[in-house]
Design a protein around this motif. Structure first.
Motif, short mmCIF file in Angstrom:
data_model
loop_
_atom_site.label_atom_id
_atom_site.label_comp_id
_atom_site.label_asym_id
_atom_site.label_seq_id
_atom_site.Cartn_x
_atom_site.Cartn_y
_atom_site.Cartn_z
N ASP A 1 0.84 -1.21 0.00
CA ASP A 1 0.00 0.00 0.00
C ASP A 1 0.87 1.25 0.00
OD1 ASP A 1 -2.25 -1.55 0.06
OD2 ASP A 1 -2.52 -1.43 2.22
N LYS A 2 1.91 1.22 0.83
CA LYS A 2 2.80 2.38 0.93
C LYS A 2 3.55 2.60 -0.39
CE LYS A 2 6.17 4.07 4.19
NZ LYS A 2 7.20 3.62 5.12
N ALA A 3 3.97 1.50 -0.99
CA ALA A 3 4.70 1.62 -2.27
C ALA A 3 3.82 2.23 -3.35
CB ALA A 3 5.21 0.25 -2.70
N LEU A 4 2.51 1.95 -3.27
CA LEU A 4 1.61 2.41 -4.34
C LEU A 4 0.95 3.76 -4.02
CD1 LEU A 4 -0.25 -0.94 -5.28
CD2 LEU A 4 1.93 -0.05 -6.12
N GLU A 5 1.18 4.26 -2.81
CA GLU A 5 0.55 5.52 -2.37
C GLU A 5 0.73 6.64 -3.39
OE1 GLU A 5 0.81 5.74 2.39
OE2 GLU A 5 2.32 6.86 1.30
N ASN A 6 -0.25 7.46 -3.51
CA ASN A 6 -0.21 8.63 -4.42
C ASN A 6 0.16 8.24 -5.85
OD1 ASN A 6 -0.71 10.21 -2.17
ND2 ASN A 6 1.49 10.29 -1.71
N ASN A 7 -0.29 7.09 -6.24
CA ASN A 7 -0.03 6.61 -7.60
C ASN A 7 1.46 6.61 -7.93
OD1 ASN A 7 -1.03 5.49 -9.93
ND2 ASN A 7 -1.19 7.47 -11.00
N ALA A 8 2.27 6.22 -6.93
CA ALA A 8 3.73 6.28 -7.12
C ALA A 8 4.27 5.14 -7.97
CB ALA A 8 4.43 6.30 -5.77
N ALA A 9 3.45 4.11 -8.18
CA ALA A 9 3.85 3.04 -9.11
C ALA A 9 2.69 2.87 -10.09
CB ALA A 9 4.13 1.75 -8.34
N PRO A 10 2.60 3.77 -11.06
CA PRO A 10 1.39 3.87 -11.87
C PRO A 10 1.09 2.67 -12.75
CG PRO A 10 3.09 5.41 -12.64
CD PRO A 10 3.60 4.79 -11.38
N SER A 11 2.09 1.82 -13.01
CA SER A 11 1.81 0.66 -13.88
C SER A 11 0.95 -0.38 -13.16
CB SER A 11 3.12 0.02 -14.33
OG SER A 11 3.87 -0.40 -13.20
N VAL A 12 0.94 -0.35 -11.82
CA VAL A 12 0.26 -1.41 -11.06
C VAL A 12 -1.25 -1.19 -11.05
CG1 VAL A 12 0.02 -2.53 -8.80
CG2 VAL A 12 2.29 -1.79 -9.61
N GLU A 13 -1.99 -2.17 -11.58
CA GLU A 13 -3.44 -2.06 -11.63
C GLU A 13 -4.13 -2.83 -10.52
OE1 GLU A 13 -4.60 -3.19 -15.61
OE2 GLU A 13 -3.24 -1.68 -16.49
N ASN A 14 -3.54 -3.98 -10.16
CA ASN A 14 -4.20 -4.82 -9.16
C ASN A 14 -3.21 -5.41 -8.16
OD1 ASN A 14 -6.03 -5.62 -11.90
ND2 ASN A 14 -7.12 -5.01 -10.04
N VAL A 15 -3.74 -5.68 -6.96
CA VAL A 15 -2.93 -6.33 -5.93
C VAL A 15 -3.68 -7.58 -5.48
CG1 VAL A 15 -1.87 -6.06 -3.65
CG2 VAL A 15 -2.07 -4.08 -5.17
N LEU A 16 -3.00 -8.71 -5.53
CA LEU A 16 -3.63 -9.98 -5.12
C LEU A 16 -3.00 -10.41 -3.81
CD1 LEU A 16 -3.48 -11.82 -8.57
CD2 LEU A 16 -4.92 -9.94 -7.83
N VAL A 17 -3.87 -10.77 -2.85
CA VAL A 17 -3.38 -10.95 -1.49
C VAL A 17 -3.70 -12.34 -0.95
CG1 VAL A 17 -3.36 -9.91 0.82
CG2 VAL A 17 -3.96 -8.49 -1.17
N VAL A 18 -2.66 -13.06 -0.55
CA VAL A 18 -2.85 -14.34 0.12
C VAL A 18 -3.08 -14.08 1.60
CG1 VAL A 18 -1.78 -16.56 0.73
CG2 VAL A 18 -1.27 -15.48 -1.48
N GLN A 19 -4.06 -14.78 2.17
CA GLN A 19 -4.26 -14.61 3.61
C GLN A 19 -3.35 -15.59 4.35
OE1 GLN A 19 -8.19 -15.35 5.30
NE2 GLN A 19 -7.93 -13.41 6.37
N ARG A 20 -2.38 -15.05 5.06
CA ARG A 20 -1.45 -15.91 5.77
C ARG A 20 -1.48 -15.66 7.27
NH1 ARG A 20 0.65 -19.83 7.70
NH2 ARG A 20 2.79 -19.89 8.36
N THR A 21 -1.33 -14.40 7.68
CA THR A 21 -1.18 -14.11 9.11
C THR A 21 -2.49 -13.63 9.75
OG1 THR A 21 -0.31 -11.98 8.41
CG2 THR A 21 1.29 -13.62 9.08
N LYS A 22 -3.43 -13.26 8.91
CA LYS A 22 -4.79 -12.90 9.35
C LYS A 22 -4.86 -11.62 10.20
CE LYS A 22 -7.10 -17.22 8.70
NZ LYS A 22 -6.70 -18.56 9.01
N GLN A 23 -3.85 -10.77 10.15
CA GLN A 23 -4.02 -9.49 10.84
C GLN A 23 -4.87 -8.58 9.95
OE1 GLN A 23 -1.38 -10.06 9.02
NE2 GLN A 23 -0.14 -8.25 8.62
N ASP A 24 -5.38 -7.50 10.55
CA ASP A 24 -6.23 -6.59 9.77
C ASP A 24 -5.42 -5.84 8.73
OD1 ASP A 24 -8.65 -7.05 10.72
OD2 ASP A 24 -8.64 -5.45 12.25
N ILE A 25 -5.91 -5.86 7.52
CA ILE A 25 -5.25 -5.03 6.50
C ILE A 25 -6.33 -4.31 5.72
CG2 ILE A 25 -3.15 -6.40 6.19
CD1 ILE A 25 -4.60 -7.60 3.69
#
Ligand code: PRX
Length: 656
Positions: free
Chosen positions: A210-234
């Motif tokens: 999220d931090k890396a993509l903040e303010n459209n700082a990595a504009p090529s990235v369209e989607n983020v796919l997330v594996v649930q591993r540790t189950k903390q709130d995100i």
């Protein structure tokens, strides 16, 4: 390497031949067999590799030309069509390997999974279809920022299956480092997890994305796919972020592997050099498949019943070649472990060996040295009798650590393969073949068949036996990097022009010094450039310096390595401050934290020394050699006549 290590290596004369029982059953059984292969490959490298490519891999279409070499750009198996995910999965389904364990995974908290080849094929195919549904197409780059969980391997294989190059970023890198890499690779999608377990705590991954993509700082990235591993709130951003388990629901498991051109990009992996930002090392499909396959087969002597474990992380090249692609292409069982050696569980590696009956074990000298410190009682309390072969990688191994590994872990019966290679080489280049080559503690021994390694001076002339020089390779090999992503000039300059090409003949050189002894054994001494090796991880001094200078209090920084008993090297930073700022304990801590947040924990300086000035030549170049001496607590050696202001040295000595 420390002077003491170099001394002990120079005096090392012990020779350990493989046991007769080991050699009898090995793929390569004797020194004569090795020599025969080596000579055959040297006489005609193209024919040698073509024969293996035909024998060992499935091709959808055969190549027309084995090697197209326009120095320094190589193409292997031109017009051949192949898919590495097919070679790692589909072709095993028609054999006895179908229901064999492909991946045995052990999580740090003690959870585990075993995935057969048939199950892995299914998961990879489904996830490949999920990627397609999101619009990922052949040629799109996919970023992978994952903990050590099976989904990391599934993601890599799924990308390979549909022809989307992957770029794995080590999960320990910071949001800033991740952003730079995603931008350089122009990643369209990032695959990550909520977090991972490491050293008894949760490493947050999704928040870093999220931090890396903040303010459209990595504009090529369209989607983020997330594996649930540790189950903390995100946080999940609607329309951008998807849970892996949601995407896998109701997706067909029918996804034939895309026939890829042998020279299509398989992955881009970033690594540090002595200048500039980390560079994207480009590996392509056919040659890499063959090279990772052959090196895994012969160096780890893989047999059908082996349980093979490489302790690296998939974020590094070792994880790519020797956790995922090499072992799976061979139909082997590969162990993946999420945890790291840690004080709270000093026997963790040996528990895994005992639990799964690991037979082949591959780790780094820094881990071995950490275990030595933790005490012999931990390995001794476990049953390690299943082990038959050991390996090391990442940095020169000191003979004392080698002997401990041999005696305490290997029970004096396991050959040790000390494997020298690099991100750029794709696979191991210099190594014993364990049934064939007697080993010497601290030597990576002989080049792999087909690798024409040599030691030369700056003019490219071979040096005499036992004389130090530059480690080079004289002929292209299938696993070699093809270029620096987006910067072919940098590729040429960095690797092929350091040692001047002569008569159109280019020598590959990527930064190591070495010597060859009277038996033709190579002894790698370490980097000769400004690249640090911290616990087997590569870092450019300049990267750490840029991170320091990006802090408002810092005017200038010079970073050097200092010998460290466990890590091999530790970072020492000499820092001058902007006017008005004073060096303090607090600022020291803050700067260390700043480097961690700019790069990642692997770059945390061990020591920061504040100083009024740095030693420079009259042309303004920082004399790192002198700083290295000072950092190691040694007298300054060598020529100081080019120093602009000699009094700087005295001050630095007293400030220390
Ligand atoms: O200096 C050499 C050292 O690690 C460097 C390559 O680092 P990287 O690309 O991160 O790849 C590490 C894993 C392959 C080399 O230039 N190195 C690696 N293996 C050895 C080694 N130095 C001595 N002996 C080794 N076995």
């Amino acid at each position: 390497m420390s002077t003491a290590n170099i001394e002990s290596i120079l005096q090392e004369k012990r020779l350990f031949p493989p046991a007769a029982e080991f050699s009898q059953n090995a793929h390569i059984k004797s020194a004569e067999d090795y020599q025969r292969l080596y000579d055959k490959a040297k006489a005609n490298p193209e024919a040698f590799w073509a024969e293996l490519a035909e024998q060992e891999l499935d091709w959808f279409q055969k190549w027309d030309t084995v090697l197209d070499w326009q120095p320094p750009f190589a193409k292997w198996f031109v017009n051949g069509k192949i898919n590495i995910s097919h070679n790692c999965l589909d072709r095993h389904l028609t054999t006895a390997n179908k229901n064999k364990a492909a991946i045995i995974w052990e999580g740090e908290p003690g959870d585990s999974r075993t995935i057969t080849y048939a199950q892995l094929h299914r998961e990879v195919s489904q996830f490949a279809n999920a990627l397609k549904q999101l619009g990922v197409k052949k040629g799109d780059t996919v970023g992978i920022y994952m903990p050590m969980i099976p989904e990391a391997a599934v993601a890599m294989l799924a990308c390979a299956r549909i022809g989307a190059p992957h770029s794995v970023v080590f999960g320990g890198f910071s949001a800033e480092a991740l952003r730079d890499r995603l931008n350089d690779a122009k990643a369209k999608v990032v695959i990550t997890a909520d977090g991972g377990f490491r050293k008894d705590s949760i490493v947050a991954l999704k928040p870093q994305v999220d931090k890396a993509l903040e303010n459209n700082a990595a504009p090529s990235v369209e989607n983020v796919l997330v594996v649930q591993r540790t189950k903390q709130d995100i946080e999940m951003q609607s329309g951008r972020d998807y849970w892996w388990h949601d995407l896998q629901k109701d997706v067909s498991a029918d996804c034939p592997a895309e026939p890829m051109d042998a020279e299509d990009v398989l992955f881009v992996l970033y690594t540090s050099g002595s200048t500039g930002k980390p560079k994207g090392v480009v590996h392509t499909t056919g040659g890499y498949n063959l090279y990772s396959h052959m090196t895994t087969k012969w160096i780890f002597d893989l047999q059908d019943t082996d349980v093979y474990w490489c302790t690296a992380d998939v974020g590094w090249i070792t994880g790519h070649s020797y956790i995922v692609y090499g072992p799976l292409s061979n139909g082997a069982t590969t162990v993946m472990y999420e945890g790291a050696p840690r004080k709270s569980n000093p026997g963790c590696f040996w528990d895994v060996v005992e639990k799964y009956g690991v037979t082949v074990f591959y780790t780094a000298p820094t881990a071995i040295r950490a275990f030595i410190k933790m005490g012999d009682e931990h390995p001794k309390a476990r049953d390690l009798s299943s082990l038959r072969l050991l390996g090391t990688v990442g940095e020169p191994i000191n003979p004392e650590a080698w002997m401990w590994y041999h005696q305490v872990i290997g029970g004096e019966k396991c050959p040790i393969v000390d494997t020298w290679w690099q991100t750029e080489t794709g696979g191991v280049m210099i190594t014993p073949l364990p049934g064939a080559i007697p080993t010497k503690p601290g030597s990576a021994t002989r080049p792999f068949p087909g690798i024409l390694a040599d030691i030369v001076d700056l003019d490219g002339n071979p040096v005499k036996d036992n004389e130090g020089g530059y480690l080079v390779v004289r002929h292209p090999w299938p696993g070699m990097m093809r270029t620096v992503y987006g910067d072919p000039d940098r590729f040429r300059r960095t690797y092929w022009e350091h040692i001047a090409p002569k008569d159109g003949k280019y020598l590959y050189f990527a930064g190591d010094g070495a010597r060859k002894d009277e038996d033709g054994y190579f002894w790698v001494m370490g980097r000769v450039d400004d690249v640090l090796n911290i616990s087997g991880h590569r870092l450019g001094t300049m990267e750490v310096e840029s991170a320091l200078v990006s802090h408002p209090a810092v005017a200038e920084a010079a970073v050097v390595g200092k010998p460290d008993e466990v890590k091999g090297e530790e970072i020492v930073a000499f820092v001058t401050l902007e006017g008005g700022n004073q060096g303090s304990e607090e600022l020291n801590k803050e700067l260390k934290k700043h480097v961690v947040s700019e790069i990642g924990a692997i770059a945390r300086p061990g020591e920061i020394r504040f100083t009024d000035a740095l030693p420079k030549t009259r042309s303004g170049k920082i004399m790192r050699r002198l700083l290295r001496n000072l950092a190691a607590g040694q007298e300054v050696s060598g020529d100081t006549s080019t120093l602009e202001d000699i009094s700087v040295l005295d001050k630095l000595r007293t400030e220390a």
